[in-house]
Design an enzyme around this catalytic site. Structure first.
Site, short mmCIF file in Angstrom:
data_model
loop_
_atom_site.label_atom_id
_atom_site.label_comp_id
_atom_site.label_asym_id
_atom_site.label_seq_id
_atom_site.Cartn_x
_atom_site.Cartn_y
_atom_site.Cartn_z
N LYS A 1 0.82 -1.22 0.00
CA LYS A 1 0.00 0.00 0.00
C LYS A 1 0.85 1.26 0.00
O LYS A 1 0.46 2.27 -0.57
CB LYS A 1 -0.97 0.01 1.20
CG LYS A 1 -2.14 -0.92 1.02
CD LYS A 1 -3.26 -0.59 2.00
CE LYS A 1 -4.40 -1.59 1.87
NZ LYS A 1 -5.36 -1.47 2.99
N LYS B 1 -6.97 -11.71 -8.74
CA LYS B 1 -8.18 -11.78 -7.91
C LYS B 1 -9.23 -10.76 -8.39
O LYS B 1 -8.86 -9.66 -8.80
CB LYS B 1 -7.76 -11.46 -6.47
CG LYS B 1 -8.74 -11.88 -5.41
CD LYS B 1 -8.13 -11.67 -4.03
CE LYS B 1 -9.11 -10.87 -3.18
NZ LYS B 1 -8.67 -10.64 -1.82
N LYS C 1 -12.90 -4.91 -6.71
CA LYS C 1 -13.82 -3.82 -7.03
C LYS C 1 -13.06 -2.56 -7.45
O LYS C 1 -13.65 -1.63 -7.96
CB LYS C 1 -14.75 -3.52 -5.85
CG LYS C 1 -14.07 -3.16 -4.55
CD LYS C 1 -15.06 -3.12 -3.39
CE LYS C 1 -14.32 -3.21 -2.07
NZ LYS C 1 -15.15 -3.62 -0.95
#
Ligand code: TRP
Length: 337
Positions: free
Chosen positions: A119, A201, A204
């Site tokens: 991140k 994967k 969204k």
């Protein structure tokens, strides 16, 4: 006096971030299991809006997403009468315990978290301290409720292990304060992949909306996305290595229909990919239709939703306060009264 009691149900805790409508992957991989666990465990489910702000959020969107995530959790079949369902920021003990635990967590341990590394690379302009201490807040979430089991995806395994380490360390210093939680990785945890790149994967946050199915997508959208799914140039509906796209569609079909993969293969043997993809789309849409209807119904009843999350927060607060008081006492915080 000790009384004979029915064996106490184990406690489950899990959390989901309110960052946009869930995908079919989140639903099949997580929430559907949460629903089933309600039969055998005392479940505590939380919308973790405090974790969400480690990445910059637009305030009105965060607010909307939090309410929607909560409604969606109920629409999927989580029953606020049976399970404790609440929003993280409504229970102050999460922040309070998080501070304490951060003083029992080493800088080096947090530096090793792969999600922090990922991140911080992705949001290089906002590597805030919260992003770094994120796993401590997660440990506080879990340990406050004395959770025995924590259903999480593989991507959260490292954070869960850190929660265990923190609990063990704290217990080692002060006696048995925390239940040491175990991960719960369901056997049938279908891992749902992107429809546009079946080696990735389903997410969204994918910039291509055809890559994922939102659990609130309309029937024709779902069918269209399945029809556009990337497959291979063979013409055999079979589950085997090298057929990632077909394997993914077979897994999805199996998860929503309850049929086994061999049953699904047999059903489509001799049929073309077009027919198969349409059938997958229809099965997914039929499976999600009741969720979508219930979600729409709940979103039209904001007072009812508010009652649910207020009562959930009260129940959570009672459980959490007991743990926090114990912790404060153990570490020597002078009681206010
Ligand atoms: N970090 C988890 C995720 O991103 C969400 C989460 C926060 C969580 N607190 C938790 C999951 C406690 C399980 C238990 O998916």
């Amino acid at each position: 006096m000790e009384q004979a009691q029915a064996p106490k149900k184990k406690i489950i805790f899990s959390g989901v971030q309110p960052t946009g409508i869930m995908t079919l992957g989140n639903y099949l991989g997580a929430i559907k299991n949460w629903v089933e666990l309600q039969d055998d465990y005392h479940c505590v489910y939380c919308i973790v809006n405090q974790h969400a702000i480690t990445i910059r959020q637009e305030p009105s969107a965060l607010k909307k997403n939090t309410l929607e995530a909560y409604a969606l959790m109920l629409a999927c079949g989580i029953d606020p009468e049976r399970s404790v369902t609440f929003i993280q920021s409504h229970v102050a003990a999460h922040s309070q315990l998080s501070w304490v635990l951060s003083c029992y967590t080493q800088f080096g341990e947090l530096s090793r978290m792969t999600q922090f590394k990922d991140k911080s690379a992705k949001h290089a302009d906002n590597i805030n301290a919260g992003l770094f201490t994120y796993p401590v807040l997660m440990a506080a979430d879990i340990l406050l409720y004395q959770a025995d089991l924590v259903p999480v995806g593989i991507d959260q395994k490292q954070h869960l292990e850190l929660s265990r380490d923190i609990a063990l360390r704290f217990n080692g210093l002060y006696g048995n304060v925390f239940t040491v939680p175990d991960g719960y990785f369901p056997k049938t945890g279908a891992k749902i992949m992107s429809l546009q790149d079946p080696t990735k994967k389903m997410s969204k946050s994918d910039e291509n909306p055809n890559a994922f199915i939102s659990i609130l997508d309309a029937k024709d959208t779902i069918i269209k996305k399945c029809r556009r799914a990337i497959t291979d140039s063979e013409a055999e509906v079979a589950y085997r290595e090298g057929k990632d796209g077909i394997n993914n569609l077979l897994s999805i079909y199996s998860a929503v229909t309850g049929k086994t993969i061999p049953e699904a293969e047999a059903e489509f043997s001799g049929k073309g990919y077009g027919d198969f993809k349409t059938a997958v789309g229809e099965a997914v849409a039929d499976h999600l239709a009741p969720v979508r209807e219930e979600f729409n119904r709940l979103m039209k009843a904001p007072d009812h939703l508010k009652d649910c999350y207020r009562q959930g927060a009260e129940a959570a607060e009672r459980m959490a306060r007991r743990t926090l008081e114990k912790v404060y006492k153990k570490i020597g915080f002078l009681p206010p009264m």
